[in-house]
Design an enzyme around this catalytic site. Structure first.
Site, PDB file in Angstrom:
ATOM      1  NE  ARG A  28      68.946  28.776  54.106  1.00  0.00           N
ATOM      2  CZ  ARG A  28      69.322  27.568  54.466  1.00  0.00           C
ATOM      3  NH1 ARG A  28      69.238  27.270  55.662  1.00  0.00           N
ATOM      4  NH2 ARG A  28      69.915  26.609  53.477  1.00  0.00           N
ATOM      5  CG  ASP A 152      61.593  27.277  66.727  1.00  0.00           C
ATOM      6  OD1 ASP A 152      60.407  26.786  66.579  1.00  0.00           O
ATOM      7  OD2 ASP A 152      62.410  27.102  65.850  1.00  0.00           O
ATOM      8  CE1 TYR A 165      66.985  26.417  66.856  1.00  0.00           C
ATOM      9  CE2 TYR A 165      64.929  25.254  67.335  1.00  0.00           C
ATOM     10  CZ  TYR A 165      65.901  26.116  66.722  1.00  0.00           C
ATOM     11  OH  TYR A 165      64.981  27.215  65.818  1.00  0.00           O
TER      12      TYR A 165
END
Length: 257
Positions: A28, A152, A165
């Site tokens: 990925r 993120d 997370y």
């Protein structure tokens, strides 16, 4: 670890390729980052934990394009010995190390009420603890270089059910800015914050769901691993030599909605 070319301090010249260690490089985003840097002339150390076959296939692919340019190294980043060994082995392969890309990450939901010690240790360990100690080891092993952390976009607007997370990625984002100050001027530290990235090999969205998700994004499409890899390549390049302590969003404008 597969063997690459061996260089020593005495044989290095300005033409010697730069060397990057990429964690979680077998698949990925990590694999695409490796391909992007390799195409830009880098030698790449491909870290993996369990995906030995995928990592070796990628190394073989890159070696076929340019011999002595890719190597694999296995380590469990949740174990101290694995982290300490990783930087040393990556540097020994070509006799130098110029960049660290902290990409390896565990990702799964942990709704409040279901978070246990195991999930917390895994999410915090892979997304924050391992990058912290790898960055520390990298800083001790090089005279100059660059670190890029993969964070993120949802650090700024956490998703429901992903508290552990999101907190771990938020800690990594803060760590990057702290290290950018502490390690300057010899080491630059930046981050890339992906939005919703489309996985061509593992996509579970239906066509209707994909259209609905794309409609939420100002750029009207999901991102790709290539989009993230381009950003990493830029932050590691000479064109970014005066950039440190930034988090570059690669989200098509999703954070604005």
């Amino acid at each position: 670890m597969t063997q690459g070319a061996k260089y020593t301090a005495d044989t290095r010249t300005a033409a010697t390729p730069r060397v990057a260690l990429i964690t979680g490089a077998a698949r990925r985003i990590g694999a695409q980052i490796a391909r992007e840097l390799h195409a830009d002339g880098w030698c790449v150390a491909l870290h993996y934990r369990q995906s030995a076959e995928a990592a070796q296939e990628l190394a073989t692919e890159l070696e076929s394009l340019r011999p002595d340019s890719a190597a694999t190294v296995q380590a469990d980043l949740l174990e101290r010995a694995g982290r300490e060994r990783l930087i040393e082995q990556a540097k020994q392969t070509w006799g130098q190390l110029d960049a660290l890309v902290n990409n390896a990450s565990s990702y799964y939901p942990t709704p409040i009420g279901s978070i246990d010690e195991s999930a917390f240790d895994d999410l915090m360990g892979s997304n924050f603890k391992a990058p912290l100690f790898l960055s520390q080891a990298f800083a001790g092993a090089v005279t100059q270089g660059s670190i890029v952390n993969i964070v993120d976009i949802h650090v700024q607007a956490p998703m429901c059910g992903f508290a552990a997370y999101s907190a771990a990625k938020g800690a990594l984002d803060t760590l990057g800015r702290a290290l950018a100050r502490e390690l300057a001027p010899r080491i630059r530290v930046n981050a890339v914050a992906p939005g919703h990235i489309l996985w061509s090999d593992h996509e579970t969205l239906s066509d209707a769901q994909m259209q609905a998700e794309s409609a939420r994004i100002p750029m009207q499409r999901l991102g790709s691993p290539e989009d993230v890899a381009h950003a990493v390549r830029f932050l590691l390049s000479e064109q970014a030599s005066y950039i440190t302590g930034v988090t570059l969003p690669v989200d098509g404008g999703l954070r604005l909605t």
